[in-house]
Design an enzyme around this catalytic site. Structure first.
Site, mmCIF file in Angstrom:
data_model
loop_
_atom_site.group_PDB
_atom_site.id
_atom_site.type_symbol
_atom_site.label_atom_id
_atom_site.label_comp_id
_atom_site.label_asym_id
_atom_site.label_seq_id
_atom_site.Cartn_x
_atom_site.Cartn_y
_atom_site.Cartn_z
ATOM 1 N N HIS A 27 0.832 -1.206 0.000
ATOM 2 C CA HIS A 27 0.000 0.000 0.000
ATOM 3 C C HIS A 27 0.866 1.256 0.000
ATOM 4 O O HIS A 27 1.469 1.622 0.999
ATOM 5 C CB HIS A 27 -0.917 0.025 1.223
ATOM 6 C CG HIS A 27 -2.031 1.026 1.082
ATOM 7 N ND1 HIS A 27 -3.338 0.652 0.872
ATOM 8 C CD2 HIS A 27 -2.021 2.380 1.104
ATOM 9 C CE1 HIS A 27 -4.099 1.733 0.781
ATOM 10 N NE2 HIS A 27 -3.318 2.793 0.912
ATOM 11 N N HIS A 29 1.280 5.173 -2.648
ATOM 12 C CA HIS A 29 0.763 5.972 -3.771
ATOM 13 C C HIS A 29 1.923 6.656 -4.485
ATOM 14 O O HIS A 29 3.039 6.740 -3.952
ATOM 15 C CB HIS A 29 -0.203 7.045 -3.260
ATOM 16 C CG HIS A 29 -1.186 6.562 -2.247
ATOM 17 N ND1 HIS A 29 -2.295 5.825 -2.577
ATOM 18 C CD2 HIS A 29 -1.208 6.696 -0.893
ATOM 19 C CE1 HIS A 29 -2.975 5.531 -1.477
ATOM 20 N NE2 HIS A 29 -2.335 6.039 -0.440
ATOM 21 N N TYR A 45 -8.259 16.510 -2.168
ATOM 22 C CA TYR A 45 -7.091 17.109 -1.519
ATOM 23 C C TYR A 45 -5.992 17.265 -2.558
ATOM 24 O O TYR A 45 -6.013 16.623 -3.612
ATOM 25 C CB TYR A 45 -6.598 16.264 -0.336
ATOM 26 C CG TYR A 45 -5.964 14.941 -0.725
ATOM 27 C CD1 TYR A 45 -4.585 14.825 -0.942
ATOM 28 C CD2 TYR A 45 -6.737 13.794 -0.887
ATOM 29 C CE1 TYR A 45 -4.007 13.624 -1.304
ATOM 30 C CE2 TYR A 45 -6.170 12.591 -1.241
ATOM 31 C CZ TYR A 45 -4.806 12.500 -1.444
ATOM 32 O OH TYR A 45 -4.240 11.310 -1.808
ATOM 33 N N ARG A 120 -10.195 0.108 -5.846
ATOM 34 C CA ARG A 120 -10.402 0.684 -4.520
ATOM 35 C C ARG A 120 -11.618 1.601 -4.518
ATOM 36 O O ARG A 120 -11.831 2.372 -5.448
ATOM 37 C CB ARG A 120 -9.174 1.492 -4.096
ATOM 38 C CG ARG A 120 -9.192 1.930 -2.638
ATOM 39 C CD ARG A 120 -8.072 2.899 -2.352
ATOM 40 N NE ARG A 120 -7.739 2.950 -0.923
ATOM 41 C CZ ARG A 120 -7.076 3.944 -0.346
ATOM 42 N NH1 ARG A 120 -6.660 4.966 -1.079
ATOM 43 N NH2 ARG A 120 -6.800 3.919 0.943
ATOM 44 N N HIS A 177 -5.999 -0.240 6.102
ATOM 45 C CA HIS A 177 -5.557 0.433 7.328
ATOM 46 C C HIS A 177 -6.304 -0.005 8.591
ATOM 47 O O HIS A 177 -6.727 0.832 9.398
ATOM 48 C CB HIS A 177 -5.693 1.949 7.165
ATOM 49 C CG HIS A 177 -4.989 2.513 5.965
ATOM 50 N ND1 HIS A 177 -3.785 2.007 5.488
ATOM 51 C CD2 HIS A 177 -5.324 3.538 5.125
ATOM 52 C CE1 HIS A 177 -3.416 2.720 4.427
ATOM 53 N NE2 HIS A 177 -4.329 3.634 4.182
ATOM 54 N N ASP A 244 1.991 3.020 3.243
ATOM 55 C CA ASP A 244 1.116 4.157 2.938
ATOM 56 C C ASP A 244 1.923 5.383 2.515
ATOM 57 O O ASP A 244 1.454 6.513 2.619
ATOM 58 C CB ASP A 244 0.188 4.495 4.113
ATOM 59 C CG ASP A 244 -0.982 5.380 3.689
ATOM 60 O OD1 ASP A 244 -1.393 5.306 2.515
ATOM 61 O OD2 ASP A 244 -1.484 6.154 4.529
ATOM 62 N N ASN A 249 -1.988 13.822 4.133
ATOM 63 C CA ASN A 249 -3.014 14.242 5.095
ATOM 64 C C ASN A 249 -2.718 13.813 6.529
ATOM 65 O O ASN A 249 -3.616 13.396 7.264
ATOM 66 C CB ASN A 249 -4.400 13.728 4.667
ATOM 67 C CG ASN A 249 -4.787 14.206 3.283
ATOM 68 O OD1 ASN A 249 -4.525 15.352 2.919
ATOM 69 N ND2 ASN A 249 -5.385 13.335 2.493
#
Length: 289
Positions: A27, A29, A45, A120, A177, A244, A249
């Protein structure tokens, strides 16, 4: 003009824990570069800076991570190009796409050829209103034809609400998560009990990622460990792990070396860690032995 601070450590420390060969980060990005891969106009965002594949690969090498699963960012919306670009650059990576539930088989097969293996869906208020869970389950019938899975991003109070539908899914479901439960509420809280009950369904998987998100503490997020350890202990054959990166954020920028070291407490035994980091991802995402 001051440049915005990145959400990730440019120079994370080398972890003390040595990961097993073939370890997988399931996981993370990539953001941009936005001049080549613009952010979605209707994004919920905006990343503070680019987080391209080259930086990700460098971080993985330092952590001892050899495989990965890039998860399409909400900042890029339904344009999966940045994630696809990463997949084209490294055959040891797979992807999870972001597409509408109405997406047809032709587009799904095109994404499959690029290396994507799942879709997702967000059920998080701050990321905007998306498809209904019933529309998602209707799409899952098409996903079953190509061997894909659903990945669900939700938070503690909604787990019980979504559970009856997710229990009916015709394809595997991965909960992101640890269900974004609140680590300050205790292992006996209804939200975590709802997650454990949902995990009783054999097609449910869970990512023991996001310790820094569910924690009420600063690094090394010790209050999150009992939740991750419980999930690994009870559902070790259906648990996955991820960094992650690049940690959007969050108020505190995590160090990926600390996140890796937390694995020694989440999965204390070498056999547990090998299953979590190597065996489970290999089977679930179709990596070569």
């Amino acid at each position: 003009m001051t440049e915005p601070s990145p959400s990730f450590k440019a120079k994370p420390r080398t972890p003390r824990l040595k990961l097993p060969r073939g370890a997988c980060d399931t996981h993370f990005h990539v953001f941009g570069p936005h001049k080549r891969f613009p952010f979605a106009p209707d994004r919920s965002y905006t990343p503070t800076c680019d987080a391209p594949k080259e930086t990700l690969f460098s971080m993985h090498a330092k952590m001892g991570i050899e495989r990965g699963v890039v998860v399409q960012s909400a900042a890029h919306g339904f344009d999966n190009s940045a994630a696809a670009d990463l997949l084209a650059a490294n055959q040891n990576y797979r992807g999870v796409a972001l597409v509408p539930a109405s997406t047809g088989m032709k587009e799904l097969k095109r994404l499959h050829e690029q290396g994507f293996r799942g879709v997702r869906f967000h059920f998080m208020e701050h990321l905007g209103k998306g498809d209904s869970i019933e529309d998602v389950l209707e799409m899952a019938k098409r996903l079953a034809e190509i061997g894909w899975h659903l990945q669900i991003h939700t938070h503690g109070p909604r787990i019980a609400e979504l559970s009856p539908a997710l229990a009916r899914s015709p394809v595997p479901v991965v909960i992101d998560h640890m269900g974004r439960i609140d680590a300050g509420k205790g292992l006996e809280h209804a939200d975590f009990r709802a997650l454990l009950a949902l995990m009783g369904k054999k097609h449910l998987w869970v990512k023991v990622s996001g310790s820094e998100r569910i924690s009420r503490q600063s690094a090394p997020w010790k209050d999150a460990v009992p939740y991750a350890r419980k999930l690994v202990a009870d559902f070790g054959d259906r648990a996955l792990w991820g960094t992650d990166w690049p940690h959007p954020n969050l108020k505190e920028v995590p160090d990926d070396g600390e996140l890796v070291d937390l694995l020694s407490e989440i999965a204390p035994g070498e056999a547990e860690r090998r299953r979590l980091l190597v065996d489970n991802p290999r089977l679930f995402y179709g990596f070569a032995s």
